[in-house]
Scaffold this motif. Structure first.
Motif, PDB file in Angstrom:
ATOM      1  N   LEU A 117      -2.599  11.052   5.414  1.00 56.08           N
ATOM      2  CA  LEU A 117      -3.667  10.078   5.647  1.00 56.08           C
ATOM      3  C   LEU A 117      -3.103   8.798   6.237  1.00 56.08           C
ATOM      4  N   MET A 118      -2.033   8.273   5.666  1.00 60.00           N
ATOM      5  CA  MET A 118      -1.436   7.044   6.174  1.00 60.00           C
ATOM      6  C   MET A 118      -0.835   7.242   7.559  1.00 60.00           C
ATOM      7  N   ALA A 119      -0.345   8.432   7.832  1.00 60.87           N
ATOM      8  CA  ALA A 119       0.292   8.690   9.129  1.00 60.87           C
ATOM      9  C   ALA A 119      -0.717   8.818  10.261  1.00 60.87           C
ATOM     10  N   LEU A 170      -7.352   2.158   0.689  1.00 53.10           N
ATOM     11  CA  LEU A 170      -6.268   1.202   0.878  1.00 53.10           C
ATOM     12  C   LEU A 170      -5.184   1.794   1.789  1.00 53.10           C
ATOM     13  N   MET A 171      -4.953   3.098   1.673  1.00 50.63           N
ATOM     14  CA  MET A 171      -3.925   3.745   2.481  1.00 50.63           C
ATOM     15  C   MET A 171      -4.367   3.870   3.938  1.00 50.63           C
ATOM     16  N   ALA A 230       0.824  -1.204   0.000  1.00 50.10           N
ATOM     17  CA  ALA A 230       0.000   0.000   0.000  1.00 50.10           C
ATOM     18  C   ALA A 230       0.859   1.254   0.000  1.00 50.10           C
ATOM     19  N   PHE A 231       1.920   1.255   0.790  1.00 48.02           N
ATOM     20  CA  PHE A 231       2.798   2.430   0.812  1.00 48.02           C
ATOM     21  C   PHE A 231       3.459   2.635  -0.543  1.00 48.02           C
ATOM     22  N   ARG A 273       6.232  -5.982  -8.331  1.00 46.03           N
ATOM     23  CA  ARG A 273       7.160  -6.717  -7.457  1.00 46.03           C
ATOM     24  C   ARG A 273       6.520  -7.043  -6.117  1.00 46.03           C
ATOM     25  N   ASN A 274       5.614  -6.180  -5.659  1.00 49.65           N
ATOM     26  CA  ASN A 274       4.929  -6.428  -4.386  1.00 49.65           C
ATOM     27  C   ASN A 274       3.728  -7.353  -4.533  1.00 49.65           C
TER      28      ASN A 274
END
Length: 419
Positions: free
Chosen positions: A361-363, A113-114, A51-52, A200-201
């Motif tokens: 938002l993620m933080a 998702l974030m 997600a990041f 890759r993720n």
């Protein structure tokens, strides 16, 4: 000689004033963030890698994004002196309406998702700050949900014209009915860019539980608790949600769209029509001839064509060519209020922030978005005061120079290299 004396108790008491501890962990970490980069570091710690990286990454070698950010570092400001800047006005008008700050929240896809608060947090924070919020066609909140989260503020809608035209047309109608005042017709996504970090993720919508994702989740249990105990992550405007990001985009987007589609959308939309993803002066001129209300210089945050033009580099020439006839906004690479001010000085009417908002938002969810806006707003005010201007209207080319790093090579005879 310095005369020495024993410390006096009263003086020691003044030095030993202890700061009251903050027991709210979220508030504590957000208050410690002084820049968007600080929020980015917090976001990276708290969000699973897939997600990041979807937020943080770009296409292929990520050169477009790196160059866009470097362009803002290669800026020299030219401050005036002896001006009264005890008060500065950061407000402006753009696309027919007001904004308390010279930036808006850009459209972003898969936003829940974030963080599970997603677009609801972004729209509510934008409304509280008095700035516009832009919902993406690939958003995870409906047009009506965003309207409910930001009932009194300005809401904009970003449109992809998809293979199933009736879906796109229906979204246009719903946005108009919900009082969205500006439509962003996005033109830089005929197919998905090669976002290698996602490949890759093994990134997909919805996220798949694999050995790798489970291992990555162990130090971030709060993200998975939120994800598993809230409504299913899905697109609010699309019925298909299974597969990689590239597969989803390629299945939905139509590489055959033309100028005729622009005219069709223009005939349907009652508000301001802005074209997002403009990357050449020639296209900017042609869009003015088609009567659009504004353009956004953007290479999609470096997420489509790698080695695309840097929007900030294009800005002065585009403004010279069409700035008298339409409003020019810019995005890609903006990570500070100083970046915003530099854009305004070179003629941009407005700017858009994408990753900067998502890092907040993620933080920390809604509080993190509030903090991101607060950081950017403070930097805008401080930069304006140090340049000694009192309003965004006073900013001009005399205040900033783009220092040259990438200069086109010229062939013998003076012709510009095609490379």
């Amino acid at each position: 000689m310095v005369r020495r004396q024993a410390p006096r108790p009263a003086e020691l008491r003044e030095l030993l004033q202890l700061k009251r501890p903050t027991f709210d962990a979220r508030r504590r970490r957000l208050e410690a963030a002084l820049t968007i980069e600080d929020l980015r570091r917090i976001a990276k710690r708290r969000t699973p890698a897939a997600a990041f990286d979807y937020t943080d990454g770009a296409a292929e070698d990520e050169l477009s994004l790196k160059r866009a950010r470097q362009a803002f570092r290669d800026v020299e400001f030219h401050p005036a002196i002896l001006r009264d800047v005890s008060h500065v006005d950061t407000s402006t008008t753009v696309f027919g309406g007001p904004s308390a700050l010279p930036f808006a929240i850009a459209p972003t896809g898969f936003t829940r998702l974030m963080h599970t608060q997603g677009e609801h947090a972004g729209a509510a924070a934008a409304g509280a700050a008095g700035i516009p919020f832009t919902l993406s066609t690939l958003g995870t909140a409906t047009i009506e949900d965003v309207r409910a989260a930001n009932p009194h503020g300005r809401n904009w809608f970003q449109l992809y014209v998809m293979k199933q035209r009736e879906i796109s047309y229906g979204l246009v109608e719903r946005a108009a009915q919900s009082g969205f005042d500006t439509l962003f017709f996005t033109v830089d996504t005929p197919v998905a860019g090669a976002r290698l970090r996602d490949t890759r993720n093994g990134f997909s919508i919805p996220p798949r539980l694999t050995v790798r994702t489970v291992a990555n989740a162990v130090p971030r249990p709060w993200w998975w608790v939120d994800f598993l105990t809230t409504p299913k992550l899905e697109f609010a405007s699309l019925s298909s949600t299974g597969g990689t990001v590239g597969e989803l985009l390629d299945s939905a987007m139509d590489p055959s769209i033309t100028w005729a589609d622009l005219e069709t959308i223009r005939s349907m939309w009652p508000g301001r029509l802005v074209v997002k993803g403009v990357q050449t002066v020639a296209d900017a001129r042609q869009l003015v001839d088609h009567g659009v209300d504004g353009i956004v210089l953007s290479n999609h945050g470096g997420r489509q064509l790698d080695r695309a033009p840097v929007p900030f580099h294009l800005l002065p020439e585009v403004v010279r060519e069409v700035g008298r006839h339409t409003e020019v906004a810019v995005d890609t690479g903006i990570m500070s209020g100083a970046d915003v001010v530099a854009c305004l000085a070179l003629g941009a009417r407005f700017t858009l922030i994408g990753r900067a908002y998502l890092y907040g938002l993620m933080a920390g969810g809604r509080q993190g978005v509030d903090r991101a806006i607060e950081i950017l707003a403070g930097q805008v005010v401080r930069t304006m005061k140090l340049l000694q201007v009192t309003s965004v209207e006073e900013l001009g080319p005399q205040h900033v120079t783009q220092l040259q790093r990438l200069v086109p090579r010229r062939l013998p005879g003076g012709d510009r290299s095609p490379i």
